[in-house]
Design an enzyme around this catalytic site. Sequence first.
Site, PDB file in Angstrom:
ATOM      1  CG  ASP A 149      11.095  96.504  73.562  1.00 13.69           C
ATOM      2  OD1 ASP A 149      10.709  95.768  74.090  1.00 13.69           O
ATOM      3  OD2 ASP A 149      11.814  98.115  72.582  1.00 13.69           O
ATOM      4  CB  SER A 178      17.114 105.204  72.337  1.00 17.97           C
ATOM      5  OG  SER A 178      15.553 105.436  72.414  1.00 17.97           O
ATOM      6  CD  GLU A 209      13.037  99.366  69.335  1.00 13.54           C
ATOM      7  OE1 GLU A 209      13.785  99.998  69.096  1.00 13.54           O
ATOM      8  OE2 GLU A 209      12.144  98.438  70.656  1.00 13.54           O
TER       9      GLU A 209
HETATM   10  O1  OSB Z   1      10.978 101.577  73.769  1.00 14.32           O
HETATM   11  O2  OSB Z   1      13.305 100.891  73.984  1.00 14.32           O
HETATM   12  C1  OSB Z   1      11.999 101.403  74.316  1.00 14.32           C
HETATM   13  C2  OSB Z   1      13.248 103.555  77.228  1.00 14.32           C
HETATM   14  C3  OSB Z   1      11.651 103.417  78.196  1.00 14.32           C
HETATM   15  C4  OSB Z   1      10.986 102.729  77.797  1.00 14.32           C
HETATM   16  C5  OSB Z   1      10.745 101.958  76.908  1.00 14.32           C
HETATM   17  C6  OSB Z   1      12.082 102.042  75.743  1.00 14.32           C
HETATM   18  C7  OSB Z   1      13.471 103.063  75.871  1.00 14.32           C
HETATM   19  C8  OSB Z   1      13.883 103.354  75.544  1.00 14.32           C
HETATM   20  C9  OSB Z   1      15.473 104.287  76.320  1.00 14.32           C
HETATM   21  O3  OSB Z   1      13.849 103.548  73.556  1.00 14.32           O
HETATM   22  C10 OSB Z   1      16.608 103.612  75.564  1.00 14.32           C
HETATM   23  C11 OSB Z   1      17.790 104.159  76.454  1.00 14.32           C
HETATM   24  O4  OSB Z   1      18.397 104.610  76.244  1.00 14.32           O
HETATM   25  O5  OSB Z   1      17.402 103.403  77.778  1.00 14.32           O
HETATM   26 MG    MG Z   2      11.448  99.511  72.078  1.00 13.17          MG
END
Ligand code: OSB
Ligand code: MG
Length: 374
Positions: free
Chosen positions: A238, A135, A213
């Site tokens: 999510d 991500s 997402e």
């Molecule tokens: O929405 O997936 C998410 C990080 C913090 C809060 C929400 C999200 C995220 C990430 C990071 O997308 C995922 C990672 O590398 O830990």
């Molecule tokens: Mg997410």
Amino acid sequence: MKIDAIFLREVRMSLVHPFTTSFGQTTERRVLLVEIRAEGLSGWGECTAGEHPYFSEETTDTAWSVLLQELAPVLASSDIEHGGRCPELFRRVRGHRMAKAALENAVWDLEAQMQGVPLYDLLGGTRKVIDCGVSIGIQPSLSQQVEKVGAEVAAGYQRIKLKCKPGWDLNVFEAVRKEYPQIVLSCDANSAYRLRDIDHLIDFDRFGLLMIEQPLWADDFYFHAMLQKRLETPICLDESIRNRRDALAAIEMGSCRIINIKLGRVGGFSEAIAIHNATQERGVPVWCGGMLETGIGRAHNIALSTLENFSLPGDVSASRRYWSEDLIEPEVEVSPQGQIQAPSGPGRGFEVRTDLIERLTVRKERIRAMELVS
Ligand code: OSB
Ligand code: MG
């Protein structure tokens, strides 16, 4: 198992790079860790609540208070044998799923150690190697965003997820697709859009994304279903998915075609497995999300990702993307093929660096058993 003590600790750790989403930027983490000592062993859990109530209602501080005053005393006074018993033990406390998950996951870790089996085995995992994506947070400029994608593709990651928001979406997909037309690409809006943006969101279909997402409200199914009807690109939920019933509702309504499972968001391994099983029966693929975890939460994410229906690359990536020094040994490493090997040792399979944790700790509490009032 006879629980001798439960410790809560808050550690402060700086991220190697700031992480920016549609809801804000994180540079320093305040991570709540739990340690359960029983029969000469230690089970560890990580609370994935953020510093602010932006991703979810919970924060490091709300979780600290609920763990200290409610959940940990109940667990310390129980005669628990299985992590799978935690949900009924904690049922009286409404919500606070990230706080509950920290303790439940630590019990599963302990249980696996006591049985002398890897945690993934106890969970029913079948994969020995898991597929990894990354991500990537919102970058200060388009050129930096494209550069970042290039670096992660070169590192071997199998799927690149771009954080997006109004004003930082089509232009980014355009720039990234120009350089990398073939990569598996997805985006995550963290609820940054509204249904009035529907024509704009339909434009995302041009970029062949694996999924979009959580485009809409964190508590919504109905409007996501209306949007999914108009989109070719699968929606992945999510924030909206808190438990198995939510997953069933979303699937039944057509709100999404893919589900992201996060241990903290759903309250721990029991509910994560329940969602996994329900989605598998209905042919809906899942993947393991991330919450900028330290190695302790990361080890749990690796174990969860070994379950069969985790058929898409997760946001479970190498320790070094987040931390100069992680809390576990060895650190989590990703192969040039973009995979992580599930460890074969008992329990979580990574040593916890207690001396480092002690140095990073800013507060600590020891919980004792209490008299239960019924
Ligand atoms: O929405 O997936 C998410 C990080 C913090 C809060 C929400 C999200 C995220 C990430 C990071 O997308 C995922 C990672 O590398 O830990
Ligand atoms: Mg997410």
